[in-house]
Design a protein around this motif. Structure first.
Motif, PDB file in Angstrom:
ATOM      1  N   ILE A 685       0.859  -1.185   0.000  1.00 48.50           N
ATOM      2  CA  ILE A 685       0.000   0.000   0.000  1.00 48.50           C
ATOM      3  C   ILE A 685       0.896   1.236   0.000  1.00 48.50           C
ATOM      4  CG2 ILE A 685      -1.833   1.249   1.198  1.00 48.50           C
ATOM      5  CD1 ILE A 685      -2.442  -1.419   2.680  1.00 48.50           C
ATOM      6  N   THR A 686       0.711   2.108  -0.973  1.00 48.16           N
ATOM      7  CA  THR A 686       1.458   3.361  -1.063  1.00 48.16           C
ATOM      8  C   THR A 686       0.491   4.466  -1.458  1.00 48.16           C
ATOM      9  OG1 THR A 686       3.443   2.173  -1.787  1.00 48.16           O
ATOM     10  CG2 THR A 686       3.414   4.557  -2.114  1.00 48.16           C
ATOM     11  N   GLY A 687       0.591   5.603  -0.805  1.00 51.77           N
ATOM     12  CA  GLY A 687      -0.334   6.678  -1.119  1.00 51.77           C
ATOM     13  C   GLY A 687       0.144   8.036  -0.647  1.00 51.77           C
ATOM     14  N   VAL A 688      -0.666   9.045  -0.971  1.00 52.63           N
ATOM     15  CA  VAL A 688      -0.389  10.434  -0.613  1.00 52.63           C
ATOM     16  C   VAL A 688      -1.644  11.021   0.025  1.00 52.63           C
ATOM     17  CG1 VAL A 688       0.328  12.716  -1.432  1.00 52.63           C
ATOM     18  CG2 VAL A 688       1.180  10.657  -2.573  1.00 52.63           C
ATOM     19  N   GLU A 689      -1.460  11.717   1.147  1.00 57.90           N
ATOM     20  CA  GLU A 689      -2.556  12.403   1.826  1.00 57.90           C
ATOM     21  C   GLU A 689      -2.303  13.906   1.795  1.00 57.90           C
ATOM     22  OE1 GLU A 689      -3.590   9.036   5.219  1.00 57.90           O
ATOM     23  OE2 GLU A 689      -2.030  10.542   5.588  1.00 57.90           O
ATOM     24  N   PHE A 690      -3.389  14.645   1.617  1.00 56.56           N
ATOM     25  CA  PHE A 690      -3.305  16.100   1.571  1.00 56.56           C
ATOM     26  C   PHE A 690      -4.414  16.678   2.427  1.00 56.56           C
ATOM     27  CE2 PHE A 690      -5.083  19.990  -0.228  1.00 56.56           C
ATOM     28  CZ  PHE A 690      -3.981  20.827  -0.312  1.00 56.56           C
ATOM     29  N   GLU A 691      -4.077  17.651   3.265  1.00 54.47           N
ATOM     30  CA  GLU A 691      -5.086  18.324   4.084  1.00 54.47           C
ATOM     31  C   GLU A 691      -4.774  19.812   4.120  1.00 54.47           C
ATOM     32  OE1 GLU A 691      -7.225  18.120   8.495  1.00 54.47           O
ATOM     33  OE2 GLU A 691      -5.223  17.260   8.193  1.00 54.47           O
ATOM     34  N   ALA A 692      -5.807  20.657   3.977  1.00 48.72           N
ATOM     35  CA  ALA A 692      -5.610  22.103   3.979  1.00 48.72           C
ATOM     36  C   ALA A 692      -6.846  22.789   4.538  1.00 48.72           C
ATOM     37  CB  ALA A 692      -5.320  22.623   2.565  1.00 48.72           C
ATOM     38  N   GLY A 693      -6.639  23.957   5.112  1.00 46.82           N
ATOM     39  CA  GLY A 693      -7.744  24.761   5.605  1.00 46.82           C
ATOM     40  C   GLY A 693      -7.295  26.188   5.817  1.00 46.82           C
ATOM     41  N   THR A 694      -8.208  27.127   5.645  1.00 45.30           N
ATOM     42  CA  THR A 694      -7.876  28.532   5.835  1.00 45.30           C
ATOM     43  C   THR A 694      -9.132  29.330   6.142  1.00 45.30           C
ATOM     44  OG1 THR A 694      -6.729  30.439   4.866  1.00 45.30           O
ATOM     45  CG2 THR A 694      -8.150  29.168   3.403  1.00 45.30           C
ATOM     46  N   ARG A 695      -8.945  30.453   6.817  1.00 47.31           N
ATOM     47  CA  ARG A 695     -10.015  31.425   7.013  1.00 47.31           C
ATOM     48  C   ARG A 695      -9.755  32.619   6.105  1.00 47.31           C
ATOM     49  NH1 ARG A 695     -14.618  29.938   9.274  1.00 47.31           N
ATOM     50  NH2 ARG A 695     -15.022  32.153   9.617  1.00 47.31           N
ATOM     51  N   VAL A 696     -10.788  33.057   5.414  1.00 45.28           N
ATOM     52  CA  VAL A 696     -10.708  34.222   4.539  1.00 45.28           C
ATOM     53  C   VAL A 696     -11.482  35.337   5.228  1.00 45.28           C
ATOM     54  CG1 VAL A 696     -11.152  35.161   2.257  1.00 45.28           C
ATOM     55  CG2 VAL A 696     -10.599  32.727   2.529  1.00 45.28           C
ATOM     56  N   GLY A 697     -10.764  36.276   5.814  1.00 40.79           N
ATOM     57  CA  GLY A 697     -11.423  37.287   6.616  1.00 40.79           C
ATOM     58  C   GLY A 697     -12.023  36.650   7.856  1.00 40.79           C
ATOM     59  N   GLY A 698     -13.059  37.225   8.386  1.00 35.17           N
ATOM     60  CA  GLY A 698     -13.685  36.689   9.579  1.00 35.17           C
ATOM     61  C   GLY A 698     -14.935  35.890   9.307  1.00 35.17           C
ATOM     62  N   HIS A 699     -15.284  35.701   8.026  1.00 35.12           N
ATOM     63  CA  HIS A 699     -16.584  35.126   7.716  1.00 35.12           C
ATOM     64  C   HIS A 699     -16.539  33.855   6.881  1.00 35.12           C
ATOM     65  CE1 HIS A 699     -18.311  38.767   9.339  1.00 35.12           C
ATOM     66  NE2 HIS A 699     -17.605  39.506   8.493  1.00 35.12           N
ATOM     67  N   VAL A 700     -15.417  33.540   6.252  1.00 32.96           N
ATOM     68  CA  VAL A 700     -15.359  32.417   5.321  1.00 32.96           C
ATOM     69  C   VAL A 700     -14.240  31.466   5.737  1.00 32.96           C
ATOM     70  CG1 VAL A 700     -15.070  31.691   2.921  1.00 32.96           C
ATOM     71  CG2 VAL A 700     -16.223  33.863   3.448  1.00 32.96           C
ATOM     72  N   GLY A 701     -14.554  30.194   5.796  1.00 37.18           N
ATOM     73  CA  GLY A 701     -13.561  29.165   6.048  1.00 37.18           C
ATOM     74  C   GLY A 701     -13.586  28.132   4.946  1.00 37.18           C
ATOM     75  N   ARG A 733     -12.554  15.268  -0.038  1.00 36.68           N
ATOM     76  CA  ARG A 733     -13.554  15.942   0.802  1.00 36.68           C
ATOM     77  C   ARG A 733     -13.217  17.416   0.833  1.00 36.68           C
ATOM     78  NH1 ARG A 733     -11.337  11.680   2.831  1.00 36.68           N
ATOM     79  NH2 ARG A 733     -12.538   9.794   3.242  1.00 36.68           N
ATOM     80  N   ALA A 734     -14.219  18.260   0.640  1.00 34.88           N
ATOM     81  CA  ALA A 734     -13.979  19.702   0.632  1.00 34.88           C
ATOM     82  C   ALA A 734     -15.229  20.404   1.123  1.00 34.88           C
ATOM     83  CB  ALA A 734     -13.598  20.189  -0.764  1.00 34.88           C
ATOM     84  N   GLY A 735     -15.033  21.596   1.678  1.00 35.64           N
ATOM     85  CA  GLY A 735     -16.183  22.320   2.190  1.00 35.64           C
ATOM     86  C   GLY A 735     -15.888  23.774   2.441  1.00 35.64           C
ATOM     87  N   VAL A 736     -16.955  24.507   2.749  1.00 34.76           N
ATOM     88  CA  VAL A 736     -16.848  25.923   3.050  1.00 34.76           C
ATOM     89  C   VAL A 736     -17.762  26.244   4.227  1.00 34.76           C
ATOM     90  CG1 VAL A 736     -18.615  26.459   1.295  1.00 34.76           C
ATOM     91  CG2 VAL A 736     -17.103  28.268   2.139  1.00 34.76           C
ATOM     92  N   ASP A 737     -17.246  27.033   5.169  1.00 30.22           N
ATOM     93  CA  ASP A 737     -18.034  27.578   6.271  1.00 30.22           C
ATOM     94  C   ASP A 737     -18.290  29.050   5.992  1.00 30.22           C
ATOM     95  OD1 ASP A 737     -18.100  25.242   7.762  1.00 30.22           O
ATOM     96  OD2 ASP A 737     -16.265  25.715   8.854  1.00 30.22           O
ATOM     97  N   LEU A 738     -19.538  29.466   6.162  1.00 27.26           N
ATOM     98  CA  LEU A 738     -19.926  30.870   6.022  1.00 27.26           C
ATOM     99  C   LEU A 738     -20.547  31.312   7.334  1.00 27.26           C
ATOM    100  CD1 LEU A 738     -21.543  30.724   2.463  1.00 27.26           C
ATOM    101  CD2 LEU A 738     -19.216  31.435   3.051  1.00 27.26           C
ATOM    102  N   ASP A 739     -19.952  32.318   7.966  1.00 30.90           N
ATOM    103  CA  ASP A 739     -20.393  32.760   9.287  1.00 30.90           C
ATOM    104  C   ASP A 739     -20.615  34.266   9.266  1.00 30.90           C
ATOM    105  OD1 ASP A 739     -19.947  30.191  10.849  1.00 30.90           O
ATOM    106  OD2 ASP A 739     -17.969  30.501   9.973  1.00 30.90           O
ATOM    107  N   PHE A 740     -21.856  34.669   9.542  1.00 28.62           N
ATOM    108  CA  PHE A 740     -22.215  36.082   9.565  1.00 28.62           C
ATOM    109  C   PHE A 740     -23.065  36.337  10.807  1.00 28.62           C
ATOM    110  CE2 PHE A 740     -21.464  35.029   5.144  1.00 28.62           C
ATOM    111  CZ  PHE A 740     -20.635  36.063   4.726  1.00 28.62           C
ATOM    112  N   GLY A 741     -22.379  36.761  11.874  1.00 26.52           N
ATOM    113  CA  GLY A 741     -23.091  37.048  13.107  1.00 26.52           C
ATOM    114  C   GLY A 741     -23.770  35.819  13.668  1.00 26.52           C
ATOM    115  N   ALA A 742     -25.089  35.874  13.754  1.00 24.27           N
ATOM    116  CA  ALA A 742     -25.852  34.780  14.349  1.00 24.27           C
ATOM    117  C   ALA A 742     -26.017  33.596  13.404  1.00 24.27           C
ATOM    118  CB  ALA A 742     -27.232  35.278  14.775  1.00 24.27           C
TER     119      ALA A 742
END
Length: 823
Positions: A685-701, A733-742
């Motif tokens: 078994i041989t493979g490559v794993e990649f993981e990344a994450g970032t916040r863009v301003g205070g509202h987007v991840g 697997r990929a995703g986005v968080d959107l946070d605006f106040g409440a």
């Protein structure tokens, strides 16, 4: 036929001669003359005479300690002797308030006070008004950290006390974010992720809250780099780093823990996420610390421990297919010394679900309940904890393979109960822990429909059942030798029993297919970690010695076998390093060996059957070696502010896999043919794993992780190679968080490509390529006011018609809505 117990060692003869290479030259010059004449001959005599297990383990303990303890501890003690001893600190109160970026108080936030080394000195939870107060020792360099699901962690330094009381602190939590995580799995003690030599993925409480999931299996497959096998009807399992996912049995290749102890859970669908604080996924061989069943890695599910002011919350909701979903929990301090948690949930799907092709899948309704309880008592420097958990599933319908229509439907009742007790304390530089646990699983399966018309008058009827029980004891000492040196050493004992039952359609009990069995294991482990350059370099060296005894026992109604026992001892080493290359870049690498033992039926027993009028004897092989793997990985990690990135390459070689039905005697009829099991197969078994994450301003991840296998092949008994089944070549697997106040939202997608499996509906069960698929989920939470929120979740947003197992499609688009409140 009676088989004598067999005890075998699986240690290379050259191990003893290599021990001195691990010792520092100065220490070896003093210690080796005393150790070498005693250890090697003593070990040889012990092997030759098959001495008692206690003696063997004692001798092995000397070997392990010589490698792991003497040289590094010698250096650590010498370093510590030069360090001044700090005076005892006096307790002082730290207080403040936790609010969001709009100034609204945040109840239920977890507040920790850390010393200058990042070690926790105390923890509490904010009140309904967002305030907190915590008594900790005075000192310099203290930091207060506040955390809450769906928010970015906040930290502030504690000002010096001066001559007056401490000033109240104010911590502002902003939505979303990434933070340095405390990792328990990798070394069996708390430690920084940046000092962990193996690759660890952490699923935070915020991830659990935002993931559209029915159970922990869903949480894992949608957040971590794992492969999954999942059926409709509460049955699922996972595999890590190319090992085929497994959903049953007591010897798996990926280990599941709950709060650091073996979970006693074979079916991951019975573990809910309502009491989960976080989940850690350790990648790669981990037998050096955890023993068998840790070849691909370890999943450690960490539950809540509320020790602040008493608080309660509840969630009421429902959704598609007549589903109701209710949960509640309460936790916190009952007195200054006593704290507790209590929670539970009930999920009922009263109607059959609809697949992605707009067709209803018959026999897919169910009802499940789970509950957890915890009681903690602080006794000065010691602490006692009791935990209990249970699961109950009733009338869980199972539809069978899609190709069978409605003729293989079933129903099952599932029960699981667990209890553990822990005693923890600190004495000098030693963090001591004793844990005892017991878990029991029971399953009863009934046939609801049948291909045989003669079954009709008896349907539904109980067809088979099983009982599995785990009990064990863990002893651990985490010794902080100095700021540069630490040692973890411990002893694990576990006993597992497996019983099965078969029934006729008229209710009479039959002999089961497999004999009842027991497994007893004792493991001694140690791992030393040495740090240099202010923590920029960390080197870990570990090893574990396991003694495992498998036996088949007298089984009701089963008379065609002879009970017997086989035992063996196996050593598993590990090594790893992490090195900071720059301000934000870190190299990590690890090397280790892992194993799983054969099943008791493969090692012992003597079963007779008749096939085509000729008797076949299937006998165990007491000399069967464990299946072994050697794994290596190396990666680069970058973390700066609210951004992170990790790229890891891994390689695993598996040897001594088991070959069944090896003919060892085939005389002319009517004499019986004799078959057994042997070692001899391998896998790569041989493979490559990649993981990344970032916040863009205070509202987007933004976040993503991928796994790509360059090779994932296994050898077959006929000499051919094939791809390992149920392991996708590519998973994204990929995703986005959107946070605006409440308002907080998350949209995630999962793409799976390149899986293969047997098609059991075709002659010869050929291996076929499974369909690739992409699924998308969405969730949104709106905070109405303090402690109150509305939550909406959509599973399989674009109504994909997909399956994790060929012939067992899962739900199409579905939704749930909740009202969540806290007190």
């Amino acid at each position: 036929m009676t088989c004598r117990p067999t005890r075998r060692w699986f240690l290379r003869p050259s191990v003893a001669s290599r021990l001195s290479s691990f010792l520092t030259p100065s220490l070896a010059a003093r210690v080796a003359p005393a150790l070498a004449p005693a250890l090697a001959p003593a070990l040889a005599r012990a092997l030759a005479s098959r001495m008692a297990r206690a003696v063997l383990l004692a001798r092995a303990a000397h070997v392990v300690l010589a490698v792991l303890l003497l040289a590094p501890v010698h250096a650590g003690v010498a370093w510590a002797a030069q360090a001044p001893t700090a005076p005892a600190d006096v307790a002082s109160a730290i207080s403040g308030v936790v609010v969001d970026d709009t100034g609204l108080a945040l109840p239920g936030a977890r507040v920790s006070v850390l010393d200058g080394e990042g070690r926790p000195l105390g923890v509490t939870v904010t009140t309904n008004t967002g305030t907190f107060s915590l008594a900790v020792p005075t000192g310099s360099g203290l930091t207060v950290v506040a955390a809450l699901p769906s928010f970015l962690d906040a930290s502030v330094p504690v000002p010096p006390t001066g001559d007056g009381p401490r000033q109240a602190l104010r911590l502002v939590l902003r939505t979303g974010g990434f933070a340095e995580q405390v990792v328990v799995t990798a070394r069996r003690v708390e430690g920084r992720a940046s000092e962990t030599v193996q690759r660890v993925e952490v699923i935070t409480e915020a991830d659990v809250e935002r993931t559209v999931a029915a159970d922990v299996a869903d949480v894992l497959k949608k957040n971590a780099g794992v492969d999954v096998i999942q059926f409709s009807g509460a049955l699922s399992g996972i595999g890590i780093r190319g090992f085929r996912p497994q959903f049953s049995g007591i010897n798996k290749r990926s280990l599941l823990l709950v709060d650091g102890r073996p979970s006693g859970i074979t079916n991951l669908a019975t573990l809910f996420a309502t009491d989960v604080e976080r989940i850690e996924v350790l990648k790669g061989a981990a037998s050096a610390l955890y023993g068998s069943s840790a070849m691909g890695g370890v999943v450690n599910v960490i539950t809540r421990e509320s020790r602040g002011p008493l608080a309660a919350s509840a969630r009421l909701g429902g959704g598609s297919f007549g589903t109701s979903d209710v949960s509640a929990r309460v936790g916190g301090a009952l007195t200054s010394r006593v704290d507790a948690d209590l929670g539970g949930s009930a999920v009922h799907q009263r109607n059959d679900f609809r697949m992605g092709n707009d067709e209803v899948r018959p026999a897919t309704s169910f009802g499940t309940w789970d509950g957890t309880g915890r009681l903690g008592v602080s006794l000065g420097a010691a602490r006692v904890e009791l935990r209990a958990a249970g699961y109950r599933g009733r009338d869980i319908l199972t539809p069978g393979d899609l190709a069978s229509g409605i003729l293989s439907q079933g129903s099952k009742d599932l029960d699981r109960a667990s209890l553990d007790a822990r005693l923890r304390g600190v004495a000098g530089g030693h963090a001591l822990s004793v844990t005892t646990y017991r878990t029991r699983e029971r399953s009863d399966t009934s046939n609801v429909t049948s291909f045989d018309p003669s079954d009709a008058p008896f349907l539904p009827y109980l067809a088979f059942g099983s009982d599995l029980a785990w009990s064990g004891l863990q002893l651990r000492d985490a010794w902080t030798v100095s700021q540069a040196s630490s040692l973890v050493i411990g002893l694990d004992y576990e006993q597992v029993s497996a019983e099965s039952r078969n029934y006729t359609r008229t209710g009479e009990r039959l002999a089961p297919f497999s004999a009842d069995a027991r497994k007893r294991s004792t493991g001694l482990y140690a791992e030393h970690t040495w740090r240099a350059a202010g923590g920029a370099t960390a080197v870990a060296l570990g090893g574990r010695l396991d003694h495992i005894a498998n036996e088949t026992v007298d089984t009701p109604l089963k008379t065609n076998f002879t009970p017997s026992e086989a035992a063996f001892v196996v050593f598993s080493p590990s090594a790893g390093v992490t090195q900071t290359l720059g301000r934000d870049v870190r190299l990590h690498a690890s090397l280790g060996r892992a194993f799983i033992p054969a099943e008791a039926s493969q090692l012992t027993g003597f079963t007779t059957d008749v096939f085509g009028g000729r008797t076949q004897i299937t006998q165990g092989n007491p000399d069967l070696r464990p299946e072994r793997s050697t794994s290596f990985d190396a990666g680069l990690a970058w973390a700066a502010g609210t951004s992170r990135l990790d790229v890891t390459v891994f390689h695993t070689r598996v040897s001594d896999r088991f070959i069944s039905n090896i003919v060892i005697s085939d005389p002319p009829p009517p004499a019986p043919v004799v078959v057994s099991v042997a070692n001899g197969l391998g896998a790569r078994i041989t493979g490559v794993e990649f993981e990344a994450g970032t916040r863009v301003g205070g509202h987007v991840g933004l976040f993503a992780n991928t796994t790509h296998y360059l090779t994932r092949t296994e050898e077959l008994a006929d000499g051919r190679d094939r791809d390992i089944l149920n392991v996708a070549r590519n998973t994204v697997r990929a995703g986005v968080d959107l946070d605006f106040g409440a308002l907080s939202t998350r949209v995630t997608g999962r793409y799976v490509q390149g899986r293969k499996d047997n098609d059991f509906n075709l002659p010869g069960f050929p291996v076929v390529a499974n369909d690739d698929f992409t699924t998308v989920d969405a969730s949104a939470s709106y905070r109405l006011t303090r402690g109150h929120a509305l939550v909406v979740q959509v599973n399989n947003l674009f109504d994909a018609n997909y399956y994790e197992v060929l012939g067992y499609p899962l739900q199409g688009a579905s939704f749930k809505a909740f009202y969540r409140f806290g007190l």
